[in-house]
Design a protein around this motif. Sequence first.
Motif, PDB file in Angstrom:
ATOM      1  N   TYR A 132     -13.958   3.809  15.386  1.00  0.00           N
ATOM      2  CA  TYR A 132     -15.282   4.090  14.821  1.00  0.00           C
ATOM      3  C   TYR A 132     -16.335   3.399  15.682  1.00  0.00           C
ATOM      4  CZ  TYR A 132     -19.216   4.241  11.575  1.00  0.00           C
ATOM      5  OH  TYR A 132     -20.442   4.450  11.009  1.00  0.00           O
ATOM      6  N   SER A 133     -17.262   4.174  16.238  1.00  0.00           N
ATOM      7  CA  SER A 133     -18.315   3.637  17.094  1.00  0.00           C
ATOM      8  C   SER A 133     -19.625   3.576  16.328  1.00  0.00           C
ATOM      9  CB  SER A 133     -18.483   4.512  18.342  1.00  0.00           C
ATOM     10  OG  SER A 133     -19.649   4.137  19.061  1.00  0.00           O
ATOM     11  N   GLY A 134     -20.160   2.368  16.168  1.00  0.00           N
ATOM     12  CA  GLY A 134     -21.439   2.225  15.492  1.00  0.00           C
ATOM     13  C   GLY A 134     -22.587   2.755  16.319  1.00  0.00           C
ATOM     14  N   LYS A 135     -22.489   2.642  17.626  1.00  0.00           N
ATOM     15  CA  LYS A 135     -23.571   3.085  18.497  1.00  0.00           C
ATOM     16  C   LYS A 135     -23.649   4.604  18.562  1.00  0.00           C
ATOM     17  CE  LYS A 135     -25.638   2.090  22.994  1.00  0.00           C
ATOM     18  NZ  LYS A 135     -25.530   1.268  24.232  1.00  0.00           N
ATOM     19  N   ALA A 136     -22.512   5.269  18.750  1.00  0.00           N
ATOM     20  CA  ALA A 136     -22.488   6.728  18.825  1.00  0.00           C
ATOM     21  C   ALA A 136     -22.370   7.377  17.454  1.00  0.00           C
ATOM     22  CB  ALA A 136     -21.323   7.184  19.701  1.00  0.00           C
ATOM     23  N   ASP A 137     -22.007   6.590  16.441  1.00  0.00           N
ATOM     24  CA  ASP A 137     -21.782   7.079  15.088  1.00  0.00           C
ATOM     25  C   ASP A 137     -20.745   8.208  15.082  1.00  0.00           C
ATOM     26  OD1 ASP A 137     -21.955   7.050  12.393  1.00  0.00           O
ATOM     27  OD2 ASP A 137     -23.968   7.876  12.250  1.00  0.00           O
ATOM     28  N   THR A 138     -19.615   7.931  15.712  1.00  0.00           N
ATOM     29  CA  THR A 138     -18.523   8.894  15.760  1.00  0.00           C
ATOM     30  C   THR A 138     -17.231   8.252  15.274  1.00  0.00           C
ATOM     31  OG1 THR A 138     -18.026   8.308  18.069  1.00  0.00           O
ATOM     32  CG2 THR A 138     -19.512  10.194  17.701  1.00  0.00           C
ATOM     33  N   VAL A 139     -16.326   9.087  14.813  1.00  0.00           N
ATOM     34  CA  VAL A 139     -14.996   8.651  14.394  1.00  0.00           C
ATOM     35  C   VAL A 139     -13.981   9.422  15.222  1.00  0.00           C
ATOM     36  CG1 VAL A 139     -13.426   8.289  12.467  1.00  0.00           C
ATOM     37  CG2 VAL A 139     -15.891   8.350  12.058  1.00  0.00           C
ATOM     38  N   ARG A 140     -13.029   8.704  15.807  1.00  0.00           N
ATOM     39  CA  ARG A 140     -12.031   9.311  16.684  1.00  0.00           C
ATOM     40  C   ARG A 140     -10.650   9.048  16.101  1.00  0.00           C
ATOM     41  NH1 ARG A 140     -11.986  10.603  22.290  1.00  0.00           N
ATOM     42  NH2 ARG A 140      -9.971  10.286  23.307  1.00  0.00           N
ATOM     43  N   PHE A 141      -9.906  10.116  15.819  1.00  0.00           N
ATOM     44  CA  PHE A 141      -8.555  10.026  15.282  1.00  0.00           C
ATOM     45  C   PHE A 141      -7.581  10.350  16.410  1.00  0.00           C
ATOM     46  CE2 PHE A 141     -11.528  11.437  12.069  1.00  0.00           C
ATOM     47  CZ  PHE A 141     -11.280  10.595  10.992  1.00  0.00           C
ATOM     48  N   ILE A 142      -6.654   9.440  16.677  1.00  0.00           N
ATOM     49  CA  ILE A 142      -5.777   9.571  17.840  1.00  0.00           C
ATOM     50  C   ILE A 142      -4.314   9.570  17.409  1.00  0.00           C
ATOM     51  CG2 ILE A 142      -5.133   8.550  20.073  1.00  0.00           C
ATOM     52  CD1 ILE A 142      -7.880   7.146  20.047  1.00  0.00           C
ATOM     53  N   THR A 143      -3.548  10.548  17.897  1.00  0.00           N
ATOM     54  CA  THR A 143      -2.106  10.712  17.691  1.00  0.00           C
ATOM     55  C   THR A 143      -1.798  11.083  16.239  1.00  0.00           C
ATOM     56  OG1 THR A 143      -1.698   9.066  19.427  1.00  0.00           O
ATOM     57  CG2 THR A 143       0.167   9.701  18.042  1.00  0.00           C
ATOM     58  N   ARG A 144      -1.180  12.265  16.091  1.00  0.00           N
ATOM     59  CA  ARG A 144      -0.888  12.832  14.767  1.00  0.00           C
ATOM     60  C   ARG A 144      -2.160  12.862  13.932  1.00  0.00           C
ATOM     61  NH1 ARG A 144       3.389  10.501  11.345  1.00  0.00           N
ATOM     62  NH2 ARG A 144       2.781   8.444  12.077  1.00  0.00           N
ATOM     63  N   ALA A 145      -3.227  13.334  14.562  1.00  0.00           N
ATOM     64  CA  ALA A 145      -4.540  13.322  13.916  1.00  0.00           C
ATOM     65  C   ALA A 145      -4.664  14.458  12.906  1.00  0.00           C
ATOM     66  CB  ALA A 145      -5.640  13.432  14.970  1.00  0.00           C
ATOM     67  N   GLU A 146      -5.360  14.160  11.828  1.00  0.00           N
ATOM     68  CA  GLU A 146      -5.587  15.152  10.774  1.00  0.00           C
ATOM     69  C   GLU A 146      -6.950  14.885  10.147  1.00  0.00           C
ATOM     70  OE1 GLU A 146      -3.500  16.610   6.582  1.00  0.00           O
ATOM     71  OE2 GLU A 146      -2.327  15.548   8.102  1.00  0.00           O
ATOM     72  N   LEU A 147      -7.712  15.948   9.930  1.00  0.00           N
ATOM     73  CA  LEU A 147      -9.035  15.841   9.321  1.00  0.00           C
ATOM     74  C   LEU A 147      -9.123  16.846   8.183  1.00  0.00           C
ATOM     75  CD1 LEU A 147     -11.829  14.416   9.601  1.00  0.00           C
ATOM     76  CD2 LEU A 147     -12.562  16.384  10.948  1.00  0.00           C
ATOM     77  N   ARG A 148      -9.585  16.386   7.009  1.00  0.00           N
ATOM     78  CA  ARG A 148      -9.663  17.254   5.834  1.00  0.00           C
ATOM     79  C   ARG A 148     -11.053  17.162   5.217  1.00  0.00           C
ATOM     80  NH1 ARG A 148      -4.876  14.344   5.557  1.00  0.00           N
ATOM     81  NH2 ARG A 148      -5.899  12.781   4.260  1.00  0.00           N
ATOM     82  N   ARG A 149     -11.532  18.280   4.678  1.00  0.00           N
ATOM     83  CA  ARG A 149     -12.787  18.298   3.938  1.00  0.00           C
ATOM     84  C   ARG A 149     -12.490  18.736   2.503  1.00  0.00           C
ATOM     85  NH1 ARG A 149     -18.233  19.348   5.535  1.00  0.00           N
ATOM     86  NH2 ARG A 149     -17.485  20.007   7.577  1.00  0.00           N
ATOM     87  N   PHE A 150     -12.988  17.951   1.545  1.00  0.00           N
ATOM     88  CA  PHE A 150     -12.809  18.267   0.131  1.00  0.00           C
ATOM     89  C   PHE A 150     -14.153  18.639  -0.481  1.00  0.00           C
ATOM     90  CE2 PHE A 150      -9.185  15.643   1.147  1.00  0.00           C
ATOM     91  CZ  PHE A 150      -8.153  16.193   0.408  1.00  0.00           C
ATOM     92  N   ARG A 151     -14.174  19.695  -1.248  1.00  0.00           N
ATOM     93  CA  ARG A 151     -15.369  20.128  -1.966  1.00  0.00           C
ATOM     94  C   ARG A 151     -15.034  20.193  -3.445  1.00  0.00           C
ATOM     95  NH1 ARG A 151     -17.603  24.839  -1.302  1.00  0.00           N
ATOM     96  NH2 ARG A 151     -19.759  24.097  -1.109  1.00  0.00           N
ATOM     97  N   ALA A 152     -15.797  19.437  -4.258  1.00  0.00           N
ATOM     98  CA  ALA A 152     -15.564  19.390  -5.709  1.00  0.00           C
ATOM     99  C   ALA A 152     -14.120  18.996  -6.017  1.00  0.00           C
ATOM    100  CB  ALA A 152     -15.907  20.730  -6.353  1.00  0.00           C
ATOM    101  N   GLY A 153     -13.553  18.120  -5.168  1.00  0.00           N
ATOM    102  CA  GLY A 153     -12.195  17.632  -5.391  1.00  0.00           C
ATOM    103  C   GLY A 153     -11.103  18.527  -4.867  1.00  0.00           C
ATOM    104  N   ASP A 154     -11.449  19.717  -4.376  1.00  0.00           N
ATOM    105  CA  ASP A 154     -10.450  20.649  -3.867  1.00  0.00           C
ATOM    106  C   ASP A 154     -10.459  20.652  -2.341  1.00  0.00           C
ATOM    107  OD1 ASP A 154      -9.727  21.463  -6.454  1.00  0.00           O
ATOM    108  OD2 ASP A 154     -11.344  22.949  -6.506  1.00  0.00           O
ATOM    109  N   LEU A 155      -9.279  20.783  -1.743  1.00  0.00           N
ATOM    110  CA  LEU A 155      -9.170  20.848  -0.297  1.00  0.00           C
ATOM    111  C   LEU A 155      -9.815  22.131   0.208  1.00  0.00           C
ATOM    112  CD1 LEU A 155      -8.058  19.692   2.361  1.00  0.00           C
ATOM    113  CD2 LEU A 155      -5.925  20.909   1.890  1.00  0.00           C
ATOM    114  N   SER A 156     -10.784  21.988   1.119  1.00  0.00           N
ATOM    115  CA  SER A 156     -11.500  23.138   1.654  1.00  0.00           C
ATOM    116  C   SER A 156     -11.032  23.480   3.063  1.00  0.00           C
ATOM    117  CB  SER A 156     -13.013  22.875   1.652  1.00  0.00           C
ATOM    118  OG  SER A 156     -13.728  23.921   2.254  1.00  0.00           O
TER     119      SER A 156
END
Length: 230
Positions: A132-156
């Motif tokens: 997590y970079s405070g200067k660039a305000d980015t998050v980097r997930f490395i190796t077996r990376a997974e990103l999920r977005r939930f809307r109203a508690g449901d996986l979107s």
Amino acid sequence: MLPISSFSNSNPVRRARAAALPWALAAALCALTAPPALAEKSDRNQPMNIEADQLKHDELQQTSVFTGRVVVTKGSIVLRGARLEVRQDADGYQSVVVTGGGGKRAFFRQKRDTAAGAPEEFIEGEGETIEYSGKADTVRFITRAELRRFRAGDLSDEITGDVIVYNNLTDVFTVDGRNTGKSPGDAGGSGGRVRAILAPRDATPATPAVPAPGPTPELKPSDRLEGARR
């Protein structure tokens, strides 16, 4: 909670006492000065609180290493892992590296800003290493990376790959599925492919078409009753 900044201003005795605290060591006040983002805007003004079993602080290098059941909270942001390293640059920006350890993945979660009345949205992600970079305000997930977005508690939406970079400022993410150094048969590998499940956004339901009324039948006199002549 012990502010990270206090270590840089304290004397050796105070640092020794802080290092001798039991588990649940904490550090607060991570001065991440970033412009407004599509992430929860209040997060950037919140202190960073860290709990862990152990802490090692290097005053000369301006680094703090937390190990053992690490939990980080900063507003709606939550980070979890086995090891956390916090660095501060000459401009005061801090960067964070969290590792899962033991083959496990580190965890990230953050609430998104949504319009009034819209369902709540959260971003969750995992990777063996999370930066997590405070200067660039980015998050980097490395190796077996997974990103999920939930809307109203449901996986979107759900994205997997070898490296995922999420930009809090623009709400844009990039995914690299090359799995550098791994073959398709390696455990945990994605076979060099990006995989995504994207749900359609809610749309205004179409109103069923109602047939236009036809002409009103004209009543005419008849000299027959049920087919028979009167």
